[in-house]
Design an enzyme around this catalytic site. Structure first.
Site, PDB file in Angstrom:
ATOM      1  N   GLU A  13       0.844  -1.196   0.000  1.00  0.00           N
ATOM      2  CA  GLU A  13       0.000   0.000   0.000  1.00  0.00           C
ATOM      3  C   GLU A  13       0.881   1.248   0.000  1.00  0.00           C
ATOM      4  O   GLU A  13       2.102   1.147   0.117  1.00  0.00           O
ATOM      5  CB  GLU A  13      -0.931  -0.009   1.205  1.00  0.00           C
TER       6      GLU A  13
ATOM      7  N   LYS B 191       2.640   4.686   1.201  1.00  0.00           N
ATOM      8  CA  LYS B 191       3.129   5.254   2.463  1.00  0.00           C
ATOM      9  C   LYS B 191       2.796   6.746   2.409  1.00  0.00           C
ATOM     10  O   LYS B 191       3.456   7.518   1.705  1.00  0.00           O
ATOM     11  CB  LYS B 191       4.629   5.022   2.600  1.00  0.00           C
TER      12      LYS B 191
ATOM     13  N   ASP C 156       2.440  10.570   3.162  1.00  0.00           N
ATOM     14  CA  ASP C 156       3.391  11.519   3.730  1.00  0.00           C
ATOM     15  C   ASP C 156       2.620  12.555   4.550  1.00  0.00           C
ATOM     16  O   ASP C 156       2.278  13.624   4.065  1.00  0.00           O
ATOM     17  CB  ASP C 156       4.159  12.201   2.589  1.00  0.00           C
TER      18      ASP C 156
ATOM     19  N   TYR D 130      -4.914   3.287   7.591  1.00  0.00           N
ATOM     20  CA  TYR D 130      -4.075   2.196   7.115  1.00  0.00           C
ATOM     21  C   TYR D 130      -3.916   1.041   8.101  1.00  0.00           C
ATOM     22  O   TYR D 130      -3.192   0.096   7.838  1.00  0.00           O
ATOM     23  CB  TYR D 130      -2.700   2.695   6.670  1.00  0.00           C
TER      24      TYR D 130
ATOM     25  N   LYS E  80      11.231   3.419   0.797  1.00  0.00           N
ATOM     26  CA  LYS E  80      11.114   4.867   0.579  1.00  0.00           C
ATOM     27  C   LYS E  80      11.636   5.220  -0.813  1.00  0.00           C
ATOM     28  O   LYS E  80      12.687   4.733  -1.233  1.00  0.00           O
ATOM     29  CB  LYS E  80      11.918   5.621   1.642  1.00  0.00           C
TER      30      LYS E  80
ATOM     31  N   CYS F  94      21.985  45.966  -7.463  1.00  0.00           N
ATOM     32  CA  CYS F  94      20.571  45.583  -7.493  1.00  0.00           C
ATOM     33  C   CYS F  94      20.127  45.437  -8.952  1.00  0.00           C
ATOM     34  O   CYS F  94      20.350  46.345  -9.757  1.00  0.00           O
ATOM     35  CB  CYS F  94      19.737  46.639  -6.783  1.00  0.00           C
TER      36      CYS F  94
ATOM     37  N   CYS G  86      17.396  48.512  -9.539  1.00  0.00           N
ATOM     38  CA  CYS G  86      17.719  49.940  -9.492  1.00  0.00           C
ATOM     39  C   CYS G  86      19.212  50.233  -9.636  1.00  0.00           C
ATOM     40  O   CYS G  86      19.605  51.394  -9.689  1.00  0.00           O
ATOM     41  CB  CYS G  86      17.180  50.552  -8.201  1.00  0.00           C
TER      42      CYS G  86
ATOM     43  N   CYS H 109      19.444  45.126  -1.178  1.00  0.00           N
ATOM     44  CA  CYS H 109      19.579  46.420  -1.828  1.00  0.00           C
ATOM     45  C   CYS H 109      19.206  47.481  -0.799  1.00  0.00           C
ATOM     46  O   CYS H 109      18.086  47.479  -0.291  1.00  0.00           O
ATOM     47  CB  CYS H 109      18.648  46.480  -3.045  1.00  0.00           C
TER      48      CYS H 109
ATOM     49  N   CYS I 271      13.780  51.877  -4.878  1.00  0.00           N
ATOM     50  CA  CYS I 271      13.847  50.618  -5.612  1.00  0.00           C
ATOM     51  C   CYS I 271      12.423  50.082  -5.729  1.00  0.00           C
ATOM     52  O   CYS I 271      11.757  49.821  -4.727  1.00  0.00           O
ATOM     53  CB  CYS I 271      14.757  49.657  -4.853  1.00  0.00           C
TER      54      CYS I 271
HETATM   55  S1  IVH Z   1       1.719   0.833   9.015  1.00  0.00           S
HETATM   56  C1  IVH Z   1       3.077  -1.008  12.999  1.00  0.00           C
HETATM   57  N1  IVH Z   1       0.970   1.848   6.732  1.00  0.00           N
HETATM   58  O1  IVH Z   1       4.911   5.530   8.124  1.00  0.00           O
HETATM   59  C2  IVH Z   1       2.996  -0.402  11.673  1.00  0.00           C
HETATM   60  N2  IVH Z   1       2.325   3.171   8.149  1.00  0.00           N
HETATM   61  O2  IVH Z   1       7.407   4.190  10.149  1.00  0.00           O
HETATM   62  C3  IVH Z   1       2.142   0.749  11.597  1.00  0.00           C
HETATM   63  N3  IVH Z   1       2.740   5.430   7.294  1.00  0.00           N
HETATM   64  O3  IVH Z   1       4.800   6.087  11.490  1.00  0.00           O
HETATM   65  C4  IVH Z   1       2.369   1.588  10.418  1.00  0.00           C
HETATM   66  N4  IVH Z   1       1.596   5.238   5.449  1.00  0.00           N
HETATM   67  O4  IVH Z   1       2.936   7.035  10.211  1.00  0.00           O
HETATM   68  C5  IVH Z   1       1.666   2.048   7.858  1.00  0.00           C
HETATM   69  N5  IVH Z   1       0.175   2.673   4.705  1.00  0.00           N
HETATM   70  C6  IVH Z   1       0.868   2.851   5.822  1.00  0.00           C
HETATM   71  C7  IVH Z   1       1.506   4.061   6.102  1.00  0.00           C
HETATM   72  C8  IVH Z   1       2.246   4.179   7.271  1.00  0.00           C
HETATM   73  C9  IVH Z   1       2.339   6.042   6.177  1.00  0.00           C
HETATM   74  C10 IVH Z   1       3.632   6.044   8.292  1.00  0.00           C
HETATM   75  C11 IVH Z   1       3.259   5.793   9.683  1.00  0.00           C
HETATM   76  C12 IVH Z   1       4.490   5.293  10.395  1.00  0.00           C
HETATM   77  C13 IVH Z   1       5.555   5.436   9.359  1.00  0.00           C
HETATM   78  C14 IVH Z   1       6.407   4.192   9.263  1.00  0.00           C
END
Ligand code: IVH
Length: 728
Positions: A112, A114, A116, A223, A317, A411, A414, A429, A435
């Site tokens: 799935e 991750k 941000d 998640y 990552k 600048c 000017c 400047c 300016c």
């Molecule tokens: S599972 C015990 N699934 O990524 C595992 N984490 O270090 C629980 N994160 O702090 C996390 N997307 O905040 C999981 N699809 C996803 C995620 C996810 C983002 C973050 C989460 C965690 C860090 C992983």
């Protein structure tokens, strides 16, 4: 009354259903108008009959609770992080190790996104949201329930079948579109824009007023579902796999992203990773990798944990994308305070879903470090942050004998020789008053919402006034007459926007609906003339000012004469004097004359005013032109002294130091209250301090010092007691 009670229940359910369809299924079952009418009806009934308001009412999403500090909560299940890697080989190792440990037991993986954002845990009891807590240090987090309630994708009441007690975990993300709109608004309001959606999401969850959080359009991506093992068993088959839990969560009303795939082997996993590495830029929110989990939850216990993370999951990552492209030119932008920012113009290059043509070179120091030469190829990277960054020069492509590109000495607008203050990374400047971008920037700052709040004068109208020779400085605004304004601006666009400072649109060909941002470190300083905010000016750039418009401008200028002194001081745009600094200076000196007369030492005595700011303030008032402007503003009727807000003299000049978090006041409010009651609020403890007024989480150093000096302690309650009854 029965009718009222059932109408409240009916409205609650109806609005909840409309919300669900709208946020989860992108379907509007009713018009916005009808929806608002229902919501208003419910709000009104709840106001009149609070005894029937349901705790899960959708009106609670509007927010309004104010938290002075967030309660610390210990997580029932610690919030672990995941082992993470940038290397596909390590993913292969993870997969092989897992297979080996499971020794022939059939199992699968889920892959799935991750997300941000910011991790939070939501506790549901009997189908109702009871608590939302941030990750914190993994063991203890902050209770942000009031703010979480305002996020439409967090269900307040679950639907269908659900475990009676469990925790839903997920990430709060700031979708790009909402993030960009918010940052635009912040810039218009004179607030510092957020650097990236993650910081913005995190800052939003910590807002003290949940009504503010409600405006942020955050999204919760679920998640993970945590529950006691026996409860999971009770739930039957649907909770025995991670995939099944998320499917079940969707039915309960959670927003679960559809991008989750059950994978059987390493090839499936690698395919998923490759796909999203390229496709991630087309999502409406940020992701920074992919998470791979063993799908069968009963195997999690068997695989166990390492010191900090489970052995049944890993995060891959994404690496920042990097390209090399030739530098075509270096141009410079001049900001309101004269700061000159170098910009690299490059051969357009496709990077992470957008065409990149320009990127900031930050300042003279950074440009010096890069040591640019003509014909150089620049290495440009885009991480999860959307903003392209120049990370170096591709030395292999450097041509022998290519001339060095130096930082400009004058600048670009000017021609004035630039100045570099000691210890600063960049140049500015010094021609503040001659300016153009500085003059216009100062006018824009002056009319901004946090300053004089003259919203009928946006940047384009200011430019019109400037071009017509009517306004050169902020004092000129108050000499404007109606007949000068009417008809103004009906000229060609080219003459209005002829200034040779390019807007910093770094990427202009988004591949989809992804929003592109300017680099954060340029946003506040380098707003160029042509891209500056509209601030309420006519939509057509060259629309002329009509009779009504002229009247509105004059009315707004008149209104601005009531703006308090501290904001007038901020509006002057003195280098380094922000909103807080202006407030502190205004309070400390009381009026403009005392401030003008202060020397650097005295200025630096003010809490939070450092030496650099003190020098800047002193320099500002040492300039005859500035003094003339201030005098004209005073004559025009602007506030040049603190309004007398004295309520009583019960504190009789006592010097009070405050520390910690208070229940009834913010820090600024309690200091204002002290002054309103005839006391002096100061920053540091000394033998001259009369009282040490403490809230929760008092600074330990201050406490030690106060105790050592035998300063009398005062709690918030005692303080309230002291000033009680003085208001009447
Ligand atoms: S599972 C015990 N699934 O990524 C595992 N984490 O270090 C629980 N994160 O702090 C996390 N997307 O905040 C999981 N699809 C996803 C995620 C996810 C983002 C973050 C989460 C965690 C860090 C992983």
């Amino acid at each position: 009354m029965k009718d009222v009670e059932s109408r409240i229940a009916e409205l609650t359910e109806l609005i909840d259903r409309y919300n669900y369809e709208y946020y989860m299924n992108d379907t509007s079952l009713v018009s916005d108008f009808e929806f608002d009418a229902l919501l208003r009806e419910l709000m009104e009934l709840e106001r009149q009959y609070p005894q029937y308001a349901l705790p899960t009412s959708p009106t609670r999403r509007v927010g309004g609770e104010v938290n002075k500090s967030f309660q610390q909560v210990t997580h029932r299940f610690p919030m672990l992080s995941l082992g993470n890697t940038y290397s596909i080989e390590e993913i292969e190792e993870f997969e092989a190790r897992t297979r080996k440990l499971l020794d022939g037991v059939p199992f699968s993986y889920t892959c799935e996104l991750k997300y941000d954002g910011v991790a939070i845990g939501l506790t549901y009891k009997n189908g109702e949201l009871v608590q939302a807590v941030t990750r914190g240090n993994g063991t203890v987090g902050d209770d942000i329930t009031d703010n979480a309630r305002t996020i439409p994708t967090i269900p307040l009441k679950l639907r269908g079948d659900y475990p009676d007690d469990f925790e839903a975990r997920g990430e709060v993300v700031f979708p790009f579109e909402a993030f960009e709109a918010m940052n635009r608004q912040r810039e218009n309001d004179g607030d510092e824009p957020f650097a990236n959606p993650r910081n913005a999401a995190s800052g939003s969850l910590k807002l003290q007023n949940s009504a503010e959080c409600a405006k942020r359009k955050l999204m919760f991506c679920m998640y993970f579902m945590m529950m006691d093992d026996e409860k999971a068993a009770d739930g039957g088959r649907r909770f025995t796999t991670h995939f099944g839990r998320l499917e079940a969560a969707k039915e309960m009303g959670f927003k679960v992203q559809p991008y989750i795939k059950e994978c059987n082997d390493i090839n499936d996993i690698k395919f998923f990773i490759d796909f999203w590495d390229k496709e991630r830029w087309n999502l409406p929110f940020g992701i920074d990798g992919v998470v791979i989990k063993v799908n069968q939850t009963e195997l999690w216990g068997r695989l166990g944990l390492t010191a900090k993370s489970p052995r049944w999951a890993i995060a891959y990552k994404f690496k920042a994308e990097r390209v090399s492209t030739p530098l075509e030119s270096v141009t410079y932008q001049v900001g309101r305070t004269g700061v000159v920012t170098p910009v690299a113009n490059m051969r357009p290059v496709w990077l992470g879903g957008t065409t990149v043509r320009r990127a900031t070179l930050c300042n003279a120091d950074y440009m010096g470090k890069l040591d640019l030469h003509e014909g150089d190829y620049l290495l440009v990277e885009k991480g999860g942050e959307i903003i392209p960054k120049i990370v170096g020069v591709d030395m292999e492509q450097r041509q022998a004998g290519a001339p060095k590109i130096g930082y400009t000495e004058v600048c670009p607008v000017c021609g004035t020789k630039l100045v570099r203050a000691d210890g600063e990374a960049g140049c500015y400047c010094p021609n503040q008053d001659g300016c153009l971008p500085q003059q216009l920037g100062r006018l824009e700052h002056f009319v901004g919402r946090k300053a004089m709040n003259i919203d009928s004068l946006g940047s384009e109208r200011l430019r019109m006034l400037y071009d017509a020779g009517l306004v050169r400085n902020v004092a000129d605004l108050y000499s404007l007459r109606k007949e000068q304004l009417v008809g103004l601006g009906s000229r060609e666009e080219e003459t209005l926007f002829s200034i040779n400072v390019d807007p910093l649109d770094l990427c202009d060909e988004a591949s989809s609906n992804l929003q592109i941002f300017k680099p954060s470190n340029l946003q506040s300083e380098s707003k160029s003339v042509s891209e500056a905010n509209d601030g309420g000016s006519p939509t057509k750039k060259s629309a002329s000012i009509q009779e009504k418009g002229a009247e509105n401008i004059l009315k707004a200028l008149e209104e601005s004469k009531k703006v308090p002194f501290e904001r007038v001081l901020f509006a002057l745009g003195i280098r380094y004097v922000g909103e807080v600094g202006a407030k502190k200076l205004a309070r400390y000196f009381g009026d403009i004359d005392a401030l003008k007369a202060a020397n650097v030492m005295e200025l630096a005595m003010v809490e939070d005013v450092g030496e650099v700011t003190a020098v800047a303030v002193h320099d500002y008032f040492a300039n005859a032109e500035h003094l003339a402007i201030v005098e004209r503003l005073r004559k025009a009727g602007l506030q040049m002294r603190m309004a007398d807000t004295r309520i009583s003299n019960v504190l009789n000049g006592a010097t009070i130091v405050v520390s910690g978090v208070f229940e009834n006041f913010s820090r600024e409010e309690i200091k204002a209250s002290i002054e309103q009651h005839g006391g002096k609020a100061t920053g540091s403890i000394s033998s001259k301090t009369d009282y040490f007024l403490t809230g929760e989480k008092v600074g330990p150093e201050k406490l030690k010092k106060a105790q050592a000096l035998g300063i009398q302690m005062l709690t918030e309650t005692e303080y309230l007691e002291m000033i009680k009854g003085q208001d009447e």
